[in-house]
Scaffold this active site. Structure first.
Site, PDB file in Angstrom:
ATOM      1  N   ARG A 184     136.569 -26.998  15.919  1.00 27.80           N
ATOM      2  CA  ARG A 184     137.426 -25.880  15.520  1.00 27.80           C
ATOM      3  C   ARG A 184     137.516 -24.797  16.598  1.00 27.80           C
ATOM      4  NH1 ARG A 184     139.750 -23.418  13.331  1.00 27.80           N
ATOM      5  NH2 ARG A 184     138.709 -21.916  12.036  1.00 27.80           N
ATOM      6  N   ASP A 221     143.020 -25.574   2.705  1.00 25.55           N
ATOM      7  CA  ASP A 221     142.584 -24.316   2.088  1.00 25.55           C
ATOM      8  C   ASP A 221     143.460 -24.025   0.882  1.00 25.55           C
ATOM      9  OD1 ASP A 221     140.582 -22.019   2.818  1.00 25.55           O
ATOM     10  OD2 ASP A 221     142.352 -21.073   1.957  1.00 25.55           O
ATOM     11  N   TYR A 250     144.246 -13.258  -4.646  1.00 26.13           N
ATOM     12  CA  TYR A 250     144.361 -13.141  -3.179  1.00 26.13           C
ATOM     13  C   TYR A 250     145.683 -12.510  -2.776  1.00 26.13           C
ATOM     14  CZ  TYR A 250     140.165 -15.742  -1.882  1.00 26.13           C
ATOM     15  OH  TYR A 250     138.872 -16.126  -1.684  1.00 26.13           O
ATOM     16  N   ARG A 291     132.745 -27.453   0.401  1.00 30.75           N
ATOM     17  CA  ARG A 291     132.645 -27.054   1.821  1.00 30.75           C
ATOM     18  C   ARG A 291     131.759 -28.007   2.623  1.00 30.75           C
ATOM     19  NH1 ARG A 291     134.322 -21.417   2.425  1.00 30.75           N
ATOM     20  NH2 ARG A 291     136.225 -21.538   1.240  1.00 30.75           N
ATOM     21  N   ARG A 307     131.288 -24.986   8.749  1.00 33.85           N
ATOM     22  CA  ARG A 307     130.637 -24.462   9.948  1.00 33.85           C
ATOM     23  C   ARG A 307     129.145 -24.771  10.061  1.00 33.85           C
ATOM     24  NH1 ARG A 307     132.363 -18.409  10.092  1.00 33.85           N
ATOM     25  NH2 ARG A 307     132.688 -18.846   7.881  1.00 33.85           N
TER      26      ARG A 307
HETATM   27  O1  1CP Z   1     134.960 -29.340   2.724  1.00 30.19           O
HETATM   28  C1  1CP Z   1     135.661 -28.769   1.873  1.00 30.19           C
HETATM   29  O2  1CP Z   1     135.211 -28.300   0.824  1.00 30.19           O
HETATM   30  C2  1CP Z   1     137.165 -28.743   2.074  1.00 30.19           C
HETATM   31  C3  1CP Z   1     137.689 -27.581   2.697  1.00 30.19           C
HETATM   32  C4  1CP Z   1     137.958 -26.279   1.976  1.00 30.19           C
HETATM   33  C5  1CP Z   1     138.143 -25.967   0.602  1.00 30.19           C
HETATM   34  C6  1CP Z   1     137.963 -26.868  -0.590  1.00 30.19           C
HETATM   35  C7  1CP Z   1     138.184 -25.086   2.694  1.00 30.19           C
HETATM   36  C8  1CP Z   1     138.086 -24.954   4.150  1.00 30.19           C
HETATM   37  N1  1CP Z   1     138.569 -24.118   1.816  1.00 30.19           N
HETATM   38  C9  1CP Z   1     138.537 -24.608   0.538  1.00 30.19           C
HETATM   39  C10 1CP Z   1     138.913 -23.922  -0.709  1.00 30.19           C
HETATM   40  C11 1CP Z   1     138.878 -22.437  -0.748  1.00 30.19           C
HETATM   41  N2  1CP Z   1     139.355 -21.556   0.176  1.00 30.19           N
HETATM   42  C12 1CP Z   1     138.416 -21.703  -1.854  1.00 30.19           C
HETATM   43  C13 1CP Z   1     137.926 -22.320  -3.129  1.00 30.19           C
HETATM   44  C14 1CP Z   1     136.470 -22.645  -3.048  1.00 30.19           C
HETATM   45  C15 1CP Z   1     135.548 -21.458  -3.059  1.00 30.19           C
HETATM   46  O3  1CP Z   1     135.468 -20.788  -4.119  1.00 30.19           O
HETATM   47  O4  1CP Z   1     134.931 -21.202  -2.036  1.00 30.19           O
HETATM   48  C16 1CP Z   1     138.562 -20.340  -1.557  1.00 30.19           C
HETATM   49  C17 1CP Z   1     138.187 -19.163  -2.439  1.00 30.19           C
HETATM   50  C18 1CP Z   1     139.162 -20.256  -0.271  1.00 30.19           C
HETATM   51  C19 1CP Z   1     139.551 -19.028   0.449  1.00 30.19           C
HETATM   52  C20 1CP Z   1     138.812 -18.912   1.720  1.00 30.19           C
HETATM   53  N3  1CP Z   1     139.101 -19.674   2.817  1.00 30.19           N
HETATM   54  C21 1CP Z   1     137.668 -18.117   2.002  1.00 30.19           C
HETATM   55  C22 1CP Z   1     136.983 -17.142   1.043  1.00 30.19           C
HETATM   56  C23 1CP Z   1     137.388 -15.743   1.330  1.00 30.19           C
HETATM   57  C24 1CP Z   1     136.859 -14.714   0.357  1.00 30.19           C
HETATM   58  O5  1CP Z   1     136.100 -13.845   0.811  1.00 30.19           O
HETATM   59  O6  1CP Z   1     137.208 -14.741  -0.830  1.00 30.19           O
HETATM   60  C25 1CP Z   1     137.304 -18.379   3.330  1.00 30.19           C
HETATM   61  C26 1CP Z   1     136.208 -17.768   4.126  1.00 30.19           C
HETATM   62  C27 1CP Z   1     138.204 -19.388   3.814  1.00 30.19           C
HETATM   63  C28 1CP Z   1     138.192 -20.048   5.134  1.00 30.19           C
HETATM   64  C29 1CP Z   1     137.756 -21.439   5.152  1.00 30.19           C
HETATM   65  N4  1CP Z   1     138.332 -22.447   4.404  1.00 30.19           N
HETATM   66  C30 1CP Z   1     137.721 -23.637   4.693  1.00 30.19           C
HETATM   67  C31 1CP Z   1     136.703 -23.380   5.677  1.00 30.19           C
HETATM   68  C32 1CP Z   1     135.807 -24.412   6.274  1.00 30.19           C
HETATM   69  C33 1CP Z   1     136.737 -21.998   5.948  1.00 30.19           C
HETATM   70  C34 1CP Z   1     135.869 -21.246   6.949  1.00 30.19           C
HETATM   71  C35 1CP Z   1     136.640 -20.824   8.154  1.00 30.19           C
HETATM   72  C36 1CP Z   1     136.490 -21.665   9.389  1.00 30.19           C
HETATM   73  O7  1CP Z   1     135.944 -22.744   9.422  1.00 30.19           O
HETATM   74  O8  1CP Z   1     136.973 -21.194  10.428  1.00 30.19           O
END
Ligand code: 1CP
Length: 366
Positions: free
Chosen positions: A50, A86, A164, A37, A41
């Protein structure tokens, strides 16, 4: 080497190969570092970019993904970039609706409920058609990086995506998805197999588009026990690595793969023998014991507690030094044990990166 969409690319164009060398257990001047990540944010420029845009719309815009991938690299000397996307783009490609709901996270309005629902999924996914936007983002970003650092592609692992698709979003217990494992084991394997097939094609497409390493996120390993992990996660993780590698070998390509099974260190020995070059670790395991248990067979990645970034900078530096001493500087990629949180101070992220570089250079001179 010729990659479709990339034109002629050559290894020599890579100006900083520390990350790739560490994946392969080769010597480096400094320990490479990146953060899960790292595009997120916690960066004001990310929030600004964004603002007002739908999350998955953003994921579907190659130019936006490229910009968001590059943002953290303009601030910090990270040794790798990870493509902004994602893990949930795969369920979308299989025909499911997924929305990002503010304050709630990813949401499936119609999650899978019973085995019959598998019939609603696309039986054969054309990844170029459904996920070509990710491949375009990778190619564009690879060009824009201009060899500065390698670009990592990624995917969710089958069990994590299955969880999911059944839970319909985040969950603490994953009891709906685990209900399938105990009540519908055959349908569970069917779904895991479908996901594996798409994931293999998806990862190969990412490499063809220019990804130089691949990370597989098994973010929900922690809700499985060792027995369920053996049956429902590990075989698919292995299958993915083996199939991707077999295909890449045919075209003479060598792309290191990282497996990150969060909270799954009950499976560490097995993960270190699953055809991945690198095993990613969360912060709940001691570096020395991780090294012992993986027997020097793989490189390790991780595993500072993300919350350590709330500490003052001097303390971050001490924590990093201890971590480096525990892992050693060879076959090691510094990272956090999970992603950065939105309220983290970018300055402390910078302090983390600097501490890794400075201490590891110092340790290498000893
Ligand atoms: O910079 C980076 O790492 C690249 C971007 C990236 C990656 C690798 C994002 C952007 N998502 C992911 C993978 C991802 N997405 C995972 C695997 C990593 C981890 O364990 O965290 C998972 C579980 C998700 C699912 C997901 N997407 C969640 C988790 C939800 C939950 O409660 O289980 C969330 C909050 C997101 C949204 C998301 N994805 C990425 C960002 C920056 C965000 C935040 C939302 C936003 O910016 O508006």
């Amino acid at each position: 080497k010729y990659c479709p969409g990339l034109g002629l690319v050559h290894k020599a164009f890579l100006k900083n190969d520390a990350f790739l060398r560490a994946c392969h257990g080769q010597e480096t001047n400094h320990v490479p570092v990146w953060c899960m990540r790292q595009a997120g944010r916690y960066l004001p420029e990310f929030r600004e970019f964004r603002a007002g845009k739908d999350f998955f719309e953003t994921c579907r815009s190659p130019a936006a993904c490229c910009e968001l991938t590059l943002q953290p690299l303009r601030r910090f000397p990270f040794d790798a970039a990870i493509i902004f996307s994602d893990i949930l783009v795969i369920p979308q490609a299989m025909g499911m609706d997924v929305q990002m709901v503010a304050g709630k996270g990813p949401t499936f309005p119609e999650p899978l409920k019973e085995p019959e629902d598998l019939l609603l999924l696309q039986p054969k996914v054309d990844v170029n058609k459904e996920l070509g936007y990710v491949f375009k983002a990778i190619t564009l970003t690879r060009h824009k990086l201009d060899g500065k650092v390698p670009l990592i592609g990624f995917t969710g692992a089958p069990w994590t995506l299955m969880a999911y698709m059944i839970e319909g979003g985040g969950s603490t217990t994953h009891s709906k998805a685990k209900r399938w494992l105990y009540r519908h084991p055959e349908a569970s394997h069917k779904l895991l197999k479908m996901l594996t097939d798409v994931i293999v094609e998806y990862l190969l497409g990412q490499v063809a588009a220019g990804a130089q390493a691949l990370q597989v996120f098994e973010s929900h390993a922690g809700c499985l026990g060792p027995v369920e992990f053996q049956e429902f996660s590990l075989p698919y993780l292995r299958d993915i690595a083996r199939k991707v590698k077999d295909q890449l070998k045919e075209s003479g390509q060598d792309v290191p793969m990282i497996v990150f099974a969060k909270d799954g260190h009950y499976g560490l020995e097995d993960l270190s023998q699953s055809h991945y070059e690198v095993v990613g670790l969360d912060w709940t395991i001691d570096p020395r014991s991780a090294r012992e248990r993986t027997g020097g067979k793989v490189s390790l990645q991780g595993n500072m507690d993300p919350c350590a970034l709330y500490a003052p900078k001097e303390r971050i530096s001490e924590i990093v030094k201890k971590m480096l001493e525990g892992f050693g500087t060879r076959g090691y990629i510094a990272n956090l044990g999970h992603g950065l949180y939105p309220d983290m101070d970018p300055e402390n992220v910078g302090a983390f990166v600097e501490a890794v570089h400075t201490h590891s250079r110092h340790l290498n001179l000893k």
